[in-house]
Write a protein that holds these residues in place. Structure first.
Motif, PDB file in Angstrom:
ATOM      1  N   LEU A  94      -6.870  -9.385   8.989  1.00  0.00           N
ATOM      2  CA  LEU A  94      -7.798  -8.979   7.846  1.00  0.00           C
ATOM      3  C   LEU A  94      -8.386  -7.377   8.105  1.00  0.00           C
ATOM      4  O   LEU A  94      -8.990  -6.907   7.088  1.00  0.00           O
ATOM      5  N   ALA A  95      -8.327  -6.945   9.281  1.00  0.00           N
ATOM      6  CA  ALA A  95      -8.735  -5.536   9.416  1.00  0.00           C
ATOM      7  C   ALA A  95      -7.942  -4.607   8.726  1.00  0.00           C
ATOM      8  O   ALA A  95      -8.491  -3.940   8.043  1.00  0.00           O
ATOM      9  N   ASP A  96      -6.497  -4.801   8.677  1.00  0.00           N
ATOM     10  CA  ASP A  96      -5.698  -3.859   7.850  1.00  0.00           C
ATOM     11  C   ASP A  96      -5.988  -3.995   6.390  1.00  0.00           C
ATOM     12  O   ASP A  96      -6.122  -2.976   5.598  1.00  0.00           O
ATOM     13  N   HIS A  97      -6.345  -5.608   5.840  1.00  0.00           N
ATOM     14  CA  HIS A  97      -6.437  -5.392   4.522  1.00  0.00           C
ATOM     15  C   HIS A  97      -7.746  -5.169   4.070  1.00  0.00           C
ATOM     16  O   HIS A  97      -8.035  -4.377   3.083  1.00  0.00           O
ATOM     17  N   ARG A  98      -8.688  -5.254   5.201  1.00  0.00           N
ATOM     18  CA  ARG A  98     -10.183  -4.789   4.457  1.00  0.00           C
ATOM     19  C   ARG A  98     -10.102  -3.145   4.688  1.00  0.00           C
ATOM     20  O   ARG A  98     -10.614  -2.425   3.702  1.00  0.00           O
ATOM     21  N   ALA A 121       0.822  -1.237   0.325  1.00  0.00           N
ATOM     22  CA  ALA A 121      -0.058   0.067   0.177  1.00  0.00           C
ATOM     23  C   ALA A 121       0.724   1.085   0.203  1.00  0.00           C
ATOM     24  O   ALA A 121       0.658   2.085   0.825  1.00  0.00           O
ATOM     25  N   GLY A 122       1.868   1.219  -1.085  1.00  0.00           N
ATOM     26  CA  GLY A 122       2.719   2.272  -1.172  1.00  0.00           C
ATOM     27  C   GLY A 122       3.721   2.801   0.135  1.00  0.00           C
ATOM     28  O   GLY A 122       4.786   2.182   0.020  1.00  0.00           O
ATOM     29  N   ILE A 123       3.074   3.535   0.996  1.00  0.00           N
ATOM     30  CA  ILE A 123       4.049   3.699   2.241  1.00  0.00           C
ATOM     31  C   ILE A 123       3.996   2.542   3.006  1.00  0.00           C
ATOM     32  O   ILE A 123       5.049   2.591   3.885  1.00  0.00           O
ATOM     33  N   TRP A 124       3.411   1.582   3.014  1.00  0.00           N
ATOM     34  CA  TRP A 124       3.616   0.503   3.738  1.00  0.00           C
ATOM     35  C   TRP A 124       3.831  -0.748   2.742  1.00  0.00           C
ATOM     36  O   TRP A 124       3.179  -0.898   1.716  1.00  0.00           O
ATOM     37  N   LEU A 125       4.726  -1.536   3.075  1.00  0.00           N
ATOM     38  CA  LEU A 125       5.109  -2.931   2.235  1.00  0.00           C
ATOM     39  C   LEU A 125       5.483  -3.999   3.156  1.00  0.00           C
ATOM     40  O   LEU A 125       6.575  -4.097   3.840  1.00  0.00           O
ATOM     41  N   THR A 177      -9.122   5.882   2.770  1.00  0.00           N
ATOM     42  CA  THR A 177      -8.207   4.619   2.893  1.00  0.00           C
ATOM     43  C   THR A 177      -7.374   4.869   4.107  1.00  0.00           C
ATOM     44  O   THR A 177      -7.216   4.123   5.081  1.00  0.00           O
ATOM     45  N   PHE A 178      -6.525   5.840   3.945  1.00  0.00           N
ATOM     46  CA  PHE A 178      -5.440   5.919   4.866  1.00  0.00           C
ATOM     47  C   PHE A 178      -5.952   6.619   6.029  1.00  0.00           C
ATOM     48  O   PHE A 178      -5.316   6.625   7.084  1.00  0.00           O
ATOM     49  N   ARG A 232      -8.131  -1.997   1.481  1.00  0.00           N
ATOM     50  CA  ARG A 232      -8.265  -2.712   0.198  1.00  0.00           C
ATOM     51  C   ARG A 232      -8.288  -1.607  -1.223  1.00  0.00           C
ATOM     52  O   ARG A 232      -8.033  -2.217  -2.024  1.00  0.00           O
ATOM     53  N   ASP A 233      -8.406  -0.350  -0.987  1.00  0.00           N
ATOM     54  CA  ASP A 233      -8.395   0.546  -2.055  1.00  0.00           C
ATOM     55  C   ASP A 233      -6.964   1.036  -2.541  1.00  0.00           C
ATOM     56  O   ASP A 233      -6.584   1.643  -3.521  1.00  0.00           O
ATOM     57  N   ALA A 234      -5.947   0.811  -1.222  1.00  0.00           N
ATOM     58  CA  ALA A 234      -4.460   1.113  -1.604  1.00  0.00           C
ATOM     59  C   ALA A 234      -3.949   0.517  -2.667  1.00  0.00           C
ATOM     60  O   ALA A 234      -3.546   1.712  -3.149  1.00  0.00           O
ATOM     61  N   PRO A 235      -3.996  -0.356  -2.814  1.00  0.00           N
ATOM     62  CA  PRO A 235      -3.076  -0.984  -4.317  1.00  0.00           C
ATOM     63  C   PRO A 235      -3.746  -0.400  -5.656  1.00  0.00           C
ATOM     64  O   PRO A 235      -2.787   0.071  -6.204  1.00  0.00           O
TER      65      PRO A 235
END
Lengths: 280, 446, 100
Positions: free
Chosen positions: B371-375, B323-327, B444-445, B378-381
């Motif tokens: 799943l909390a972070d991923h949900r 997600a950009g700033i996070w990998l 998202t962020f 989810r738009d970040a990618p």
């Protein structure tokens, strides 16, 4: 009857600095070479034909025991690790392996890889044959059982020719990596291999053994006087020795011992070797 | 088979088989073994980690619960105390540079590590807890109840002689290509647009040179995420420090990469030659080149996580946050693997490893960061890989910064909003699009 | 401070030479290049990080499997259904990373 395979735990992918040429072992890629694995497969194949048992003897550090357990999963009956540092000369390796092969295991046929992966010279099998008083057939590219206890092999000769050799028990043979591919262990044997026992025997390190050289051998630099002469062409002619009479090549026919002496003398004369009596 | 009981007819070899000794698999095996279950951990590489490669940083907080004081023994290269986000055009760079010494003290935050070291260490923890690790063994398929193709999963087939391994439950941690999750019918479709490929060089440099170039000392290290360095292919780059090597790599979107004319190593060479990156990585000897596919799309590409007799965790379940700033990925894998292990252990205990018996896995993940972070992200990618973020934003940002800091005497300084308007116009960014993506990013962020 | 030695930029061969591959006897990639003959995109050729796919003059694809990273890029970008059959190599073989 017992067929033994000798293997060495060595770094199969040491790091080589492309600029300095230094070789460094990282310990990340230690294992048994293809030739050693082929030797184990040959030992297993011979033993199957003869109804013999198979042992593996390994010169190496404790880390080698994991590799030995994998070989036990493949079908090796007995594994012995001879505790020996990796930088020992072939004589010391053979002197450490020989008593294990003769006294402990009473091996009838010994199979080795043709040379070890860590810049080995391939001379351990020859030393072993000498110490065991066995027949030898080294560097084989093909191998099969010959009768009840002999080995028939094929050896490379110059010019693409081949030589058939037969060695009867007690015998030491060494094989190239292409001779055989080590079979895979079954899943059940692999699951059980973790508990397999590896016997450990102390090695006989050579106290005189020096650390191996890590640089290529180069002749010592020699003093060359600066060329004389006023004009550049004269100096170049002098430097290149273009018009100077050369020592013509000569052919000598001598007995081996004298020939070796002559070669040494000539190398000394050229400065590639130190004169006798002076420290290296 | 000396230490494994030969099963009576019909009784499985193990309570659980975990496929893949990566972070997810080892965490699952660790939890299963700790719960007293008989678990076999199957790895196709000659050692755990041999097939694994990543973008450089392990965030170990999730390990606190599994292995207290893990930082005292984990095979870490450097602790990341400095991280940068770099936005590049061909000739310019704008960098956000963050440094925090607290990240260099226990309990630490992120660490760089070689995966062959780290994964082997984690797998050893599972072995110490009682798991049976089998390496050099590729799982080739699933075993089904009564051999029916839609039957319950009752084990795996490996490529070893006599290689069937039966178990009450299979935990598939077999990586991004997860042939097992696909065979179990848990992936409805496979869309290449959801995947990126990562390529990386590990470059040897003397330790003090790395310290000097990256401005760190001791066992402190740097992680740099880079945007705008992949030409026409959506993606990103990274540079991070190990003890005596530096890693530089790219992440490239598969569809555009395959339609373009630049090969991955050519794009990587361009990044290495960039004036902002070259001084960091030049002059060393490349010790290893590596490549791996990454499940980029996160939540939106996740498969069904539970099947009849099977659970999926880690990259196999697309639990990779790009997600950009996070990998991040290893932390999600460990979190999901541990949850799968606990669920499987409970299910074995209750003797119900059907899909219903394993359903608690999803609930566990929903209530955790996995799943909390991923949900939430989810738009970040999609945002990060979109044209605005990939092509236009780097030009606008660097254009604005250039104008802001270029002294134009005797002309007076332009106003920031004038610069911004001019740069957006020059690079074809419409206010409407910027606001739309901005709001989406804020949702998202934010 | 030790002076870093400067090393030349890598050729593709030495780049791949930095990676250990324990090559299996059996190929784990199979390409049906009768299908490739109809493919106009040839995504695998440019995308494969190991450069294993080479177009032939006859219109097919020549492939190698020995230096495969086992990443899966090729079958993911292949748009001709079934042209690339891809699995993992025999256990213990294939790519072996040390510093990844």
């Amino acid at each position: 009857m017992l067929v033994a395979a000798c293997v060495k735990w060595a770094d199969l992918r040491p790091e080589v600095d492309p600029v300095h040429g230094t070789v460094r072992s990282t310990g990340r890629s230690d294992g048994f070479s293809e030739a050693d694995r082929a030797a184990v497969e040959v030992a297993l194949g011979l033993a199957e034909g003869w109804g013999a048992r198979v042992a593996v003897v390994c010169a190496g550090p404790p880390a080698a025991e994991a590799g030995l357990r994998e070989l036990q999963a493949v079908g090796v009956d007995r594994a012995v690790r001879v505790d020996l540092a990796p930088d020992q000369p072939s004589e010391a390796v053979a002197a450490s392996l020989a008593p294990v092969l003769s006294a402990l295991l009473a091996a009838d046929v010994v199979v080795c890889g043709d040379y070890s992966a860590d810049r080995g010279s391939g001379s351990v099998p020859a030393y072993l044959a000498h110490l065991l008083g066995a027949e030898q057939a080294l560097g084989l590219v093909g191998v099969a059982a010959h009768g009840d206890d002999g080995v028939a092999g094929v050896r490379r000769l110059d010019g693409g020719r081949r030589e058939d050799v037969v060695a009867g028990a007690p015998a030491v043979v060494s094989v190239e990596g292409s001779v055989a591919t080590l079979r895979r262990a079954s899943l059940a044997a692999t699951l059980g291999a973790g508990a397999a026992a590896v016997e450990v025997v102390p090695g006989r390190p050579d106290p005189r053994a020096e650390a191996p050289r890590t640089e290529p051998w180069r002749p010592r630099a020699r003093h060359v006087a600066p060329p004389e002469g006023d004009d550049a062409l004269d100096r170049v002619v002098q430097l290149t020795g273009a018009f100077v009479e050369r020592t013509p090549p000569r052919t000598v026919e001598l007995e081996p011992a004298e020939a070796a002496q002559a070669v040494l003398d000539q190398l000394r004369a050229w400065g590639y070797l130190e004169p006798p009596g002076r420290p290296d | 088979m000396s230490n494994v009981a030969t099963p009576a007819f019909g009784a499985p070899d193990f309570d659980a088989v975990v496929v893949g000794a990566g972070p997810a698999g080892s965490a699952a095996a660790l939890e299963l073994a700790r719960a007293g279950r008989r678990v076999c951990l199957v790895e196709r590489g000659p050692y755990p980690g041999a097939k694994n490669m990543y973008g450089g940083v392990v965030y170990g907080r999730i390990l606190d619960t599994l292995l207290p004081n893990w930082w005292e023994e984990a095979p870490v290269q450097r602790w990341v105390t400095r991280r940068q986000t770099m936005i590049l055009t061909e000739t310019a760079a704008t960098t956000l540079d963050v440094r925090n010494e607290a990240w260099g003290r226990p309990p630490y935050n992120g660490a760089t590590a070689y995966r062959p070291d780290f994964d082997a260490w984690l797998a050893q923890k599972a072995v110490d807890a009682g798991a049976v690790l089998v390496c050099s063994t590729t799982v080739t398929g699933l075993l089904r109840e009564d051999g029916r193709p839609d039957g319950k999963v009752v084990g795996v087939r490996t490529d070893r002689p006599d290689g069937d391994l039966t178990a009450k439950v299979v935990v598939a941690c077999d990586g991004v290509n997860s042939f097992l999750a696909k065979e179990a019918g848990l992936y409805p479709t496979v869309d290449p647009a959801n995947y990126t490929v990562g390529v990386k060089e590990t470059i040897a440099l003397p330790r003090d040179v790395i310290d000097e170039r990256f401005g760190v000392r001791g066992d402190h290290g740097v992680d740099i995420e880079i945007l705008g360095c992949t030409g026409d292919v959506p993606g990103g780059g990274f540079v991070y420090t190990n003890l005596d090597t530096v890693a530089v790599g790219l992440v490239l979107s598969l569809p555009e990469l395959s339609r373009g004319d630049q090969r991955p190593e050519q794009l990587l060479a361009r990044l290495k030659a960039h004036p902002a990156v070259a001084p960091l990585v030049e002059g060393g000897d490349v010790k290893e080149y590596s490549a791996h596919v990454i499940p980029e799309a996160g939540f939106d590409m996740m498969p069904e996580l539970v099947g009849d007799g099977i659970l999926v965790a880690g990259d196999a379940a697309a639990m990779c946050l790009a997600a950009g700033i996070w990998l991040e990925g290893v932390n999600f894998a460990i979190g999901a693997g541990a949850a799968a292990g606990r669920t499987a252990a409970r299910a074995v205990q209750r003797d119900d490893t059907s899909a219903a018996g394993l359903a608690g896995y999803r609930a566990r993940l929903e209530s955790s960061f996995v799943l909390a972070d991923h949900r939430r992200l989810r738009d970040a990618p999609h945002l990060v890989m979109g044209e605005l973020a990939q092509q236009k934003m780097p030009r606008v940002v660097n254009g604005v910064v250039e104008e802001l800091f270029t002294v134009t005497n005797p002309d007076p300084k332009p106003r920031l909003r004038t610069i911004l308007r001019r740069q957006m116009k020059r690079h074809g960014v419409k206010w409407r699009d910027a606001v739309k993506d901005g709001l989406r990013a804020a949702r998202t962020f934010g | 401070m030790a002076e870093p030695t400067h090393y030349p930029e890598l050729s593709f061969e030495s780049r791949m030479g930095s990676v250990e591959f324990r090559v299996a006897e059996q190929a784990h990639i199979v390409v049906d290049d009768r299908i490739c003959a109809d493919c106009s995109t040839r995504g695998c050729v440019v995308a494969c990080p190991a450069n294993l796919f080479v177009p032939t003059a006859a219109g097919g694809i020549l492939f190698n499997y020995e230096q495969c990273f086992e990443c899966g890029t090729c079958y993911l970008v292949c748009n001709e259904e079934g042209a690339i059959s891809w699995s993992y190599p025999e256990g213990g073989h294939g790519v072996v990373f040390h510093r990844s």
